[in-house]
Scaffold this motif. Structure first.
Motif, PDB file in Angstrom:
ATOM      1  N   CYS A 274       4.507  -5.460   1.883  1.00 16.48           N
ATOM      2  CA  CYS A 274       3.323  -5.060   1.118  1.00 16.48           C
ATOM      3  C   CYS A 274       2.430  -6.227   0.735  1.00 16.48           C
ATOM      4  O   CYS A 274       1.309  -6.017   0.262  1.00 16.48           O
ATOM      5  CB  CYS A 274       3.750  -4.341  -0.159  1.00 16.48           C
ATOM      6  N   VAL A 275       2.894  -7.461   0.916  1.00 11.74           N
ATOM      7  CA  VAL A 275       2.193  -8.617   0.340  1.00 11.74           C
ATOM      8  C   VAL A 275       0.744  -8.750   0.839  1.00 11.74           C
ATOM      9  O   VAL A 275      -0.166  -8.934   0.022  1.00 11.74           O
ATOM     10  CB  VAL A 275       3.006  -9.907   0.575  1.00 11.74           C
ATOM     11  N   PRO A 276       0.462  -8.662   2.145  1.00 13.07           N
ATOM     12  CA  PRO A 276      -0.938  -8.778   2.570  1.00 13.07           C
ATOM     13  C   PRO A 276      -1.833  -7.691   1.966  1.00 13.07           C
ATOM     14  O   PRO A 276      -2.966  -7.978   1.552  1.00 13.07           O
ATOM     15  CB  PRO A 276      -0.864  -8.659   4.096  1.00 13.07           C
ATOM     16  N   LEU A 277      -1.328  -6.454   1.897  1.00 13.16           N
ATOM     17  CA  LEU A 277      -2.137  -5.390   1.305  1.00 13.16           C
ATOM     18  C   LEU A 277      -2.287  -5.589  -0.196  1.00 13.16           C
ATOM     19  O   LEU A 277      -3.363  -5.348  -0.764  1.00 13.16           O
ATOM     20  CB  LEU A 277      -1.527  -4.023   1.609  1.00 13.16           C
TER      21      LEU A 277
ATOM     22  N   GLY B  83       2.097   4.013  -2.879  1.00 14.88           N
ATOM     23  CA  GLY B  83       1.038   4.195  -3.868  1.00 14.88           C
ATOM     24  C   GLY B  83      -0.067   3.166  -3.713  1.00 14.88           C
ATOM     25  O   GLY B  83      -1.256   3.477  -3.869  1.00 14.88           O
ATOM     26  N   LEU B  84       0.316   1.936  -3.405  1.00 11.01           N
ATOM     27  CA  LEU B  84      -0.666   0.879  -3.159  1.00 11.01           C
ATOM     28  C   LEU B  84      -1.545   1.236  -1.964  1.00 11.01           C
ATOM     29  O   LEU B  84      -2.776   1.056  -1.992  1.00 11.01           O
ATOM     30  CB  LEU B  84       0.068  -0.436  -2.904  1.00 11.01           C
ATOM     31  N   LEU B  85      -0.919   1.753  -0.902  1.00 11.16           N
ATOM     32  CA  LEU B  85      -1.676   2.156   0.285  1.00 11.16           C
ATOM     33  C   LEU B  85      -2.598   3.329  -0.034  1.00 11.16           C
ATOM     34  O   LEU B  85      -3.759   3.338   0.407  1.00 11.16           O
ATOM     35  CB  LEU B  85      -0.697   2.525   1.400  1.00 11.16           C
ATOM     36  N   ALA B  86      -2.111   4.301  -0.801  1.00  7.12           N
ATOM     37  CA  ALA B  86      -2.954   5.432  -1.183  1.00  7.12           C
ATOM     38  C   ALA B  86      -4.164   4.960  -1.988  1.00  7.12           C
ATOM     39  O   ALA B  86      -5.293   5.449  -1.798  1.00  7.12           O
ATOM     40  CB  ALA B  86      -2.141   6.447  -1.986  1.00  7.12           C
ATOM     41  N   TYR B  87      -3.938   4.011  -2.883  1.00  3.96           N
ATOM     42  CA  TYR B  87      -5.039   3.442  -3.676  1.00  3.96           C
ATOM     43  C   TYR B  87      -6.081   2.808  -2.759  1.00  3.96           C
ATOM     44  O   TYR B  87      -7.294   3.063  -2.891  1.00  3.96           O
ATOM     45  CB  TYR B  87      -4.470   2.405  -4.637  1.00  3.96           C
TER      46      TYR B  87
END
Length: 300
Positions: A193-196, A253-257
């Motif tokens: 998840c770090v790059p996103l 959730g981070l991707l959905a955001y």
């Protein structure tokens, strides 16, 4: 802890994410009153951390959540078991926001007591970050973590924060770190998840800057390298066969955001569908109540 096939539920803040065992222990702690129930709660926490075994990301996830929700229990456990590595780690993490110097010393004791565990080293990294220590002091700790869990999610996020312009770094330092991470990162590791996460932080940084930069923040997601990040995550993360780690729901959730802010509504809906309504304070709390913001964007 199945993510797929579950019925979509009403949004709720859930620090345990979909870790059902952790959730049961948290509910037990909330209902414990008096010495007898506290002893039982300590035994449950001890077993929970023992059950994590060498799943280092899940162990760290459980420690950080427990430390944030049950600091009194952490103090009581250490008082009863002053040399127990798990008791030391949990107490150190619970003290981290108020006394990072003391926490760093306790993390060092825990590291000595259980040499193979990266968790106390991750805690030391967090303490040094809070103390705004130099990179020369963080580097040996970072190497200790790498020797035990090269793609530890929380450790990478701690470095991401440390290298930000708001703390001890700069945009150039962030770019160098991310370039190194992306070049070496295997598929499906907990730190994927770090790059996103860095992209979302940059987007929020631009929103907070005000002026024309804030007005143009919506175009951030159309930049080719950023859009490519979204495409890659969308292609891999929501799939049932994708490797699972303790914070998988947080990553989704981070991707959905990010997809919501990129106005990729259909793609965002597909990701919201597999989060089970579980909400994290960040990134959803950046511009209001996290549950309300999650609910608003998930209905679009």
């Amino acid at each position: 802890m199945a993510l797929f096939g579950r019925r979509q539920q009403a949004p709720r803040l859930a620090p345990e994410l979909d870790d059902t065992a952790l959730g049961r222990v948290l509910r037990g702690i909330a209902s414990s009153r008096g010495p007898g129930p506290q002893e039982l709660a300590i035994a449950q926490v001890e077993q929970l951390l023992r059950d994590s075994r060498d799943d280092w990301d899940r162990r760290c996830h459980r420690v950080t959540v427990l430390a944030g929700t049950a600091p009194a229990l952490a103090r009581a456990w250490r008082a009863r078991r002053p040399h127990d590595p798990d008791a030391l780690i949990l107490h150190a993490w619970s003290e981290l926001p108020t006394d990072p110097w003391a926490s760093a010393a306790t993390f060092r004791s825990a590291a000595d007591a259980r040499p193979g565990d990266p968790t106390p080293w991750v805690g030391m990294l967090a303490a040094l970050r809070l103390l705004a220590r130099t990179s020369a002091e963080l580097t040996p700790v970072w190497r200790q973590i790498g020797a035990r869990a090269a793609w530890h999610r929380e450790a990478h996020l701690q470095i991401l924060g440390y290298l930000s312009p708001e703390e001890q770094g700069s945009q150039a330092a962030l770019r160098d770190f991310l370039d190194d991470v992306v070049a070496a990162m295997p598929h499906g590791v907990p730190a994927a998840c770090v790059p996103l996460a860095a992209a979302v932080r940059q987007y929020q940084r631009e929103l907070d800057s005000g002026g024309t930069q804030a007005l143009g923040a919506g175009r951030y997601w159309s930049q080719p390298h950023v859009a490519r990040l979204l495409d890659q995550a969308l292609d891999r993360w929501p799939r049932p066969g994708h490797p699972r780690h303790a914070a998988t729901v947080a990553d989704l959730g981070l991707l959905a955001y990010a997809l919501s802010r990129a106005v990729r509504t259909k793609d965002a809906a597909a990701v919201f569908a597999v989060t089970g309504g579980l909400v994290t304070a960040w990134p959803w709390g950046h511009d209001g109540d996290p549950v309300e913001r999650y609910a608003y964007w998930s209905r679009r």
